[in-house]
Design a protein around this motif. Structure first.
Motif, PDB file in Angstrom:
ATOM      1  N   VAL A  19       0.871  -1.169   0.000  1.00  0.00           N
ATOM      2  CA  VAL A  19       0.000   0.000   0.000  1.00  0.00           C
ATOM      3  C   VAL A  19       0.908   1.218   0.000  1.00  0.00           C
ATOM      4  CG1 VAL A  19      -1.813   1.252   1.220  1.00  0.00           C
ATOM      5  CG2 VAL A  19      -1.755  -1.253   1.315  1.00  0.00           C
ATOM      6  N   THR A  20       0.691   2.130  -0.940  1.00  0.00           N
ATOM      7  CA  THR A  20       1.514   3.330  -0.986  1.00  0.00           C
ATOM      8  C   THR A  20       1.295   4.140   0.293  1.00  0.00           C
ATOM      9  OG1 THR A  20      -0.196   4.525  -2.218  1.00  0.00           O
ATOM     10  CG2 THR A  20       1.554   3.458  -3.510  1.00  0.00           C
ATOM     11  N   PRO A  21       2.289   4.940   0.701  1.00  0.00           N
ATOM     12  CA  PRO A  21       2.179   5.690   1.956  1.00  0.00           C
ATOM     13  C   PRO A  21       0.925   6.557   2.062  1.00  0.00           C
ATOM     14  CG  PRO A  21       4.435   5.776   1.178  1.00  0.00           C
ATOM     15  CD  PRO A  21       3.611   5.119   0.082  1.00  0.00           C
ATOM     16  N   ASP A  22       0.456   7.077   0.927  1.00  0.00           N
ATOM     17  CA  ASP A  22      -0.752   7.913   0.968  1.00  0.00           C
ATOM     18  C   ASP A  22      -2.044   7.095   0.908  1.00  0.00           C
ATOM     19  OD1 ASP A  22      -0.873   7.079  -1.672  1.00  0.00           O
ATOM     20  OD2 ASP A  22      -0.843   9.114  -2.515  1.00  0.00           O
ATOM     21  N   GLY A  23      -1.916   5.769   0.752  1.00  0.00           N
ATOM     22  CA  GLY A  23      -3.091   4.901   0.695  1.00  0.00           C
ATOM     23  C   GLY A  23      -3.821   4.949  -0.630  1.00  0.00           C
ATOM     24  N   GLY A  24      -3.270   5.649  -1.597  1.00  0.00           N
ATOM     25  CA  GLY A  24      -3.944   5.835  -2.886  1.00  0.00           C
ATOM     26  C   GLY A  24      -3.864   4.659  -3.830  1.00  0.00           C
ATOM     27  N   THR A  25      -2.888   3.773  -3.626  1.00  0.00           N
ATOM     28  CA  THR A  25      -2.712   2.636  -4.523  1.00  0.00           C
ATOM     29  C   THR A  25      -2.360   1.397  -3.728  1.00  0.00           C
ATOM     30  OG1 THR A  25      -1.859   4.134  -6.230  1.00  0.00           O
ATOM     31  CG2 THR A  25      -1.474   1.797  -6.570  1.00  0.00           C
ATOM     32  N   VAL A  26      -2.970   0.278  -4.117  1.00  0.00           N
ATOM     33  CA  VAL A  26      -2.628  -1.029  -3.567  1.00  0.00           C
ATOM     34  C   VAL A  26      -2.042  -1.838  -4.712  1.00  0.00           C
ATOM     35  CG1 VAL A  26      -3.512  -3.146  -2.528  1.00  0.00           C
ATOM     36  CG2 VAL A  26      -4.452  -0.945  -1.842  1.00  0.00           C
ATOM     37  N   VAL A  27      -0.885  -2.459  -4.476  1.00  0.00           N
ATOM     38  CA  VAL A  27      -0.184  -3.207  -5.520  1.00  0.00           C
ATOM     39  C   VAL A  27       0.003  -4.645  -5.055  1.00  0.00           C
ATOM     40  CG1 VAL A  27       1.929  -3.319  -6.894  1.00  0.00           C
ATOM     41  CG2 VAL A  27       1.041  -1.106  -6.195  1.00  0.00           C
ATOM     42  N   ALA A  28      -0.220  -5.599  -5.979  1.00  0.00           N
ATOM     43  CA  ALA A  28      -0.020  -7.016  -5.679  1.00  0.00           C
ATOM     44  C   ALA A  28       0.621  -7.697  -6.871  1.00  0.00           C
ATOM     45  CB  ALA A  28      -1.346  -7.688  -5.356  1.00  0.00           C
ATOM     46  N   ALA A  29       1.412  -8.728  -6.605  1.00  0.00           N
ATOM     47  CA  ALA A  29       1.989  -9.538  -7.672  1.00  0.00           C
ATOM     48  C   ALA A  29       0.936 -10.544  -8.133  1.00  0.00           C
ATOM     49  CB  ALA A  29       3.225 -10.275  -7.164  1.00  0.00           C
ATOM     50  N   ASP A  30       0.950 -10.879  -9.423  1.00  0.00           N
ATOM     51  CA  ASP A  30       0.059 -11.908  -9.964  1.00  0.00           C
ATOM     52  C   ASP A  30       0.912 -12.934 -10.702  1.00  0.00           C
ATOM     53  OD1 ASP A  30      -1.789 -13.532 -11.159  1.00  0.00           O
ATOM     54  OD2 ASP A  30      -2.788 -11.948 -12.275  1.00  0.00           O
ATOM     55  N   GLU A  31       1.282 -13.977  -9.999  1.00  0.00           N
ATOM     56  CA  GLU A  31       2.163 -15.003 -10.553  1.00  0.00           C
ATOM     57  C   GLU A  31       1.524 -15.733 -11.727  1.00  0.00           C
ATOM     58  OE1 GLU A  31       4.301 -19.132  -9.133  1.00  0.00           O
ATOM     59  OE2 GLU A  31       3.577 -17.737  -7.626  1.00  0.00           O
ATOM     60  N   GLN A  32       0.239 -15.973 -11.671  1.00  0.00           N
ATOM     61  CA  GLN A  32      -0.443 -16.728 -12.725  1.00  0.00           C
ATOM     62  C   GLN A  32      -0.412 -16.005 -14.067  1.00  0.00           C
ATOM     63  OE1 GLN A  32      -4.270 -18.232 -11.613  1.00  0.00           O
ATOM     64  NE2 GLN A  32      -4.907 -18.555 -13.705  1.00  0.00           N
ATOM     65  N   ASN A  33      -0.539 -14.680 -14.059  1.00  0.00           N
ATOM     66  CA  ASN A  33      -0.569 -13.900 -15.296  1.00  0.00           C
ATOM     67  C   ASN A  33       0.725 -13.141 -15.558  1.00  0.00           C
ATOM     68  OD1 ASN A  33      -3.279 -14.509 -16.177  1.00  0.00           O
ATOM     69  ND2 ASN A  33      -3.966 -13.346 -14.400  1.00  0.00           N
ATOM     70  N   ASP A  34       1.765 -13.418 -14.780  1.00  0.00           N
ATOM     71  CA  ASP A  34       3.053 -12.738 -14.949  1.00  0.00           C
ATOM     72  C   ASP A  34       2.879 -11.223 -15.020  1.00  0.00           C
ATOM     73  OD1 ASP A  34       4.324 -15.258 -15.062  1.00  0.00           O
ATOM     74  OD2 ASP A  34       3.897 -15.398 -17.199  1.00  0.00           O
ATOM     75  N   SER A  35       2.203 -10.684 -14.029  1.00  0.00           N
ATOM     76  CA  SER A  35       1.940  -9.253 -14.034  1.00  0.00           C
ATOM     77  C   SER A  35       1.877  -8.713 -12.614  1.00  0.00           C
ATOM     78  CB  SER A  35       0.611  -8.963 -14.754  1.00  0.00           C
ATOM     79  OG  SER A  35      -0.464  -9.537 -14.072  1.00  0.00           O
ATOM     80  N   ILE A  36       1.767  -7.409 -12.541  1.00  0.00           N
ATOM     81  CA  ILE A  36       1.558  -6.703 -11.282  1.00  0.00           C
ATOM     82  C   ILE A  36       0.200  -6.019 -11.386  1.00  0.00           C
ATOM     83  CG2 ILE A  36       2.364  -4.807  -9.824  1.00  0.00           C
ATOM     84  CD1 ILE A  36       5.194  -5.476 -10.855  1.00  0.00           C
ATOM     85  N   ILE A  37      -0.567  -6.091 -10.335  1.00  0.00           N
ATOM     86  CA  ILE A  37      -1.886  -5.479 -10.298  1.00  0.00           C
ATOM     87  C   ILE A  37      -1.791  -4.223  -9.441  1.00  0.00           C
ATOM     88  CG2 ILE A  37      -4.279  -5.774  -9.559  1.00  0.00           C
ATOM     89  CD1 ILE A  37      -3.652  -8.867  -9.729  1.00  0.00           C
ATOM     90  N   ALA A  38      -2.228  -3.094  -9.995  1.00  0.00           N
ATOM     91  CA  ALA A  38      -2.256  -1.834  -9.246  1.00  0.00           C
ATOM     92  C   ALA A  38      -3.709  -1.367  -9.167  1.00  0.00           C
ATOM     93  CB  ALA A  38      -1.391  -0.782  -9.920  1.00  0.00           C
ATOM     94  N   VAL A  39      -4.193  -1.131  -7.961  1.00  0.00           N
ATOM     95  CA  VAL A  39      -5.571  -0.699  -7.755  1.00  0.00           C
ATOM     96  C   VAL A  39      -5.572   0.718  -7.213  1.00  0.00           C
ATOM     97  CG1 VAL A  39      -7.727  -1.155  -6.541  1.00  0.00           C
ATOM     98  CG2 VAL A  39      -6.276  -3.075  -7.241  1.00  0.00           C
ATOM     99  N   ASN A  40      -6.250   1.613  -7.913  1.00  0.00           N
ATOM    100  CA  ASN A  40      -6.442   2.973  -7.443  1.00  0.00           C
ATOM    101  C   ASN A  40      -7.559   2.923  -6.404  1.00  0.00           C
ATOM    102  OD1 ASN A  40      -7.668   5.578  -7.181  1.00  0.00           O
ATOM    103  ND2 ASN A  40      -6.642   6.208  -9.056  1.00  0.00           N
ATOM    104  N   THR A  41      -7.255   3.246  -5.157  1.00  0.00           N
ATOM    105  CA  THR A  41      -8.249   3.094  -4.088  1.00  0.00           C
ATOM    106  C   THR A  41      -9.330   4.166  -4.108  1.00  0.00           C
ATOM    107  OG1 THR A  41      -6.860   4.290  -2.499  1.00  0.00           O
ATOM    108  CG2 THR A  41      -6.630   1.884  -2.581  1.00  0.00           C
ATOM    109  N   ALA A  42      -9.115   5.256  -4.826  1.00  0.00           N
ATOM    110  CA  ALA A  42     -10.134   6.307  -4.890  1.00  0.00           C
ATOM    111  C   ALA A  42     -11.332   5.865  -5.719  1.00  0.00           C
ATOM    112  CB  ALA A  42      -9.541   7.588  -5.465  1.00  0.00           C
ATOM    113  N   ASP A  43     -11.064   5.214  -6.870  1.00  0.00           N
ATOM    114  CA  ASP A  43     -12.171   4.816  -7.737  1.00  0.00           C
ATOM    115  C   ASP A  43     -12.197   3.309  -8.029  1.00  0.00           C
ATOM    116  OD1 ASP A  43     -10.043   4.511  -9.482  1.00  0.00           O
ATOM    117  OD2 ASP A  43     -10.641   6.140 -10.801  1.00  0.00           O
ATOM    118  N   MET A  44     -11.299   2.551  -7.370  1.00  0.00           N
ATOM    119  CA  MET A  44     -11.207   1.094  -7.488  1.00  0.00           C
ATOM    120  C   MET A  44     -10.939   0.611  -8.917  1.00  0.00           C
ATOM    121  SD  MET A  44     -11.211   0.088  -4.528  1.00  0.00           S
ATOM    122  CE  MET A  44     -11.773   0.316  -2.882  1.00  0.00           C
TER     123      MET A  44
END
Length: 65
Positions: A19-44
């Motif tokens: 979680v970014t320090p400002d809480g604006g973005t949550v990031v997770a690794a996605d091993e199955q799809n070889d990608s990184i998922i970034a979620v904007n918490t303001a608008d999901m």
């Protein structure tokens, strides 16, 4: 402490969490799809960042949020 505010279907297999320090973005690794998922918490909104295929190595970079 984090409070659960929503559950999003992102496909794949998300793991790890940042979680970014400002809480604006949550990031997770996605091993199955070889990608990184970034979620904007303001608008999901979800952004998927391709990391170029399976690897046991970790590439580091800086991304401006």
């Amino acid at each position: 402490m984090l409070d659960l505010v929503d559950v999003l279907d992102v496909d794949g297999r998300p793991s790890g969490l940042l979680v970014t320090p400002d809480g604006g973005t949550v990031v997770a690794a996605d091993e199955q799809n070889d990608s990184i998922i970034a979620v904007n918490t303001a608008d999901m909104t979800i952004e998927r960042i391709d990391v170029g295929g399976p690897s046991r190595r970790l590439g580091l970079g800086r991304r401006r949020f």
